[in-house]
Design a protein around this motif. Sequence first.
Motif, short mmCIF file in Angstrom:
data_model
loop_
_atom_site.label_atom_id
_atom_site.label_comp_id
_atom_site.label_asym_id
_atom_site.label_seq_id
_atom_site.Cartn_x
_atom_site.Cartn_y
_atom_site.Cartn_z
N VAL A 40 0.87 -1.17 0.00
CA VAL A 40 0.00 0.00 0.00
C VAL A 40 0.91 1.22 0.00
O VAL A 40 1.80 1.35 0.84
CB VAL A 40 -0.92 0.02 1.24
N VAL A 41 0.69 2.10 -0.97
CA VAL A 41 1.50 3.31 -1.09
C VAL A 41 0.59 4.50 -0.86
O VAL A 41 -0.49 4.60 -1.45
CB VAL A 41 2.15 3.40 -2.49
N GLY A 73 1.88 6.78 -12.12
CA GLY A 73 0.44 6.55 -12.30
C GLY A 73 -0.45 7.42 -11.44
O GLY A 73 -0.10 7.79 -10.32
N PHE A 74 -1.63 7.73 -11.96
CA PHE A 74 -2.66 8.51 -11.27
C PHE A 74 -3.36 7.60 -10.27
O PHE A 74 -3.82 6.52 -10.62
CB PHE A 74 -3.64 9.04 -12.31
N VAL A 75 -3.44 7.98 -9.01
CA VAL A 75 -4.03 7.11 -8.00
C VAL A 75 -5.12 7.77 -7.17
O VAL A 75 -5.69 7.12 -6.31
CB VAL A 75 -2.96 6.55 -7.03
N LEU A 102 -10.42 2.80 -2.43
CA LEU A 102 -9.10 2.24 -2.69
C LEU A 102 -9.07 1.70 -4.12
O LEU A 102 -9.93 0.91 -4.50
CB LEU A 102 -8.80 1.11 -1.71
N LYS A 103 -8.15 2.14 -4.92
CA LYS A 103 -7.99 1.66 -6.28
C LYS A 103 -6.83 0.68 -6.27
O LYS A 103 -5.72 1.01 -5.89
CB LYS A 103 -7.70 2.82 -7.23
N ILE A 104 -7.10 -0.52 -6.69
CA ILE A 104 -6.07 -1.55 -6.71
C ILE A 104 -5.35 -1.51 -8.05
O ILE A 104 -5.98 -1.50 -9.10
CB ILE A 104 -6.68 -2.94 -6.47
N HIS A 105 -4.04 -1.45 -8.00
CA HIS A 105 -3.21 -1.48 -9.19
C HIS A 105 -2.43 -2.80 -9.16
O HIS A 105 -1.83 -3.14 -8.14
CB HIS A 105 -2.23 -0.30 -9.22
N VAL A 106 -2.46 -3.51 -10.24
CA VAL A 106 -1.79 -4.81 -10.31
C VAL A 106 -0.49 -4.66 -11.08
O VAL A 106 -0.44 -4.03 -12.13
CB VAL A 106 -2.69 -5.86 -10.98
N SER A 129 -1.04 -2.54 -16.09
CA SER A 129 -1.83 -1.57 -16.85
C SER A 129 -1.67 -0.21 -16.20
O SER A 129 -1.11 -0.10 -15.11
CB SER A 129 -3.30 -1.98 -16.88
N SER A 130 -2.16 0.81 -16.86
CA SER A 130 -2.02 2.15 -16.30
C SER A 130 -3.31 2.94 -16.48
O SER A 130 -4.11 2.66 -17.37
CB SER A 130 -0.86 2.89 -16.99
N ALA A 131 -3.49 3.93 -15.62
CA ALA A 131 -4.66 4.80 -15.71
C ALA A 131 -4.55 5.68 -16.94
O ALA A 131 -3.46 6.03 -17.39
CB ALA A 131 -4.76 5.66 -14.46
#
Length: 68
Positions: free
Chosen positions: A5-6, A22-24, A30-34, A50-52
């Motif tokens: 978690v960042v 990346g845009f978070v 909570l947006k999960i980024h893989v 993948s990226s936003a």
Amino acid sequence: MDWYVVRKDYVSYLSQFDKTVGFVDYGEKLKIHVGTILTIGNFKYYVPISSAKTKHQNMSSKRKVADR
């Protein structure tokens, strides 16, 4: 498998120096980024699968429910 978690403020700080960060900020959700973590020397690097996209910045964080 490890989970990380960042904090949003740290990502915002990084984006000042590198516009490819990346845009978070998706509101309170909570947006999960893989992705995967690469270790090179003593450093760990996150590599997203993948990226936003720019259009995601304008999307509402509230889910719309259709009337039935």
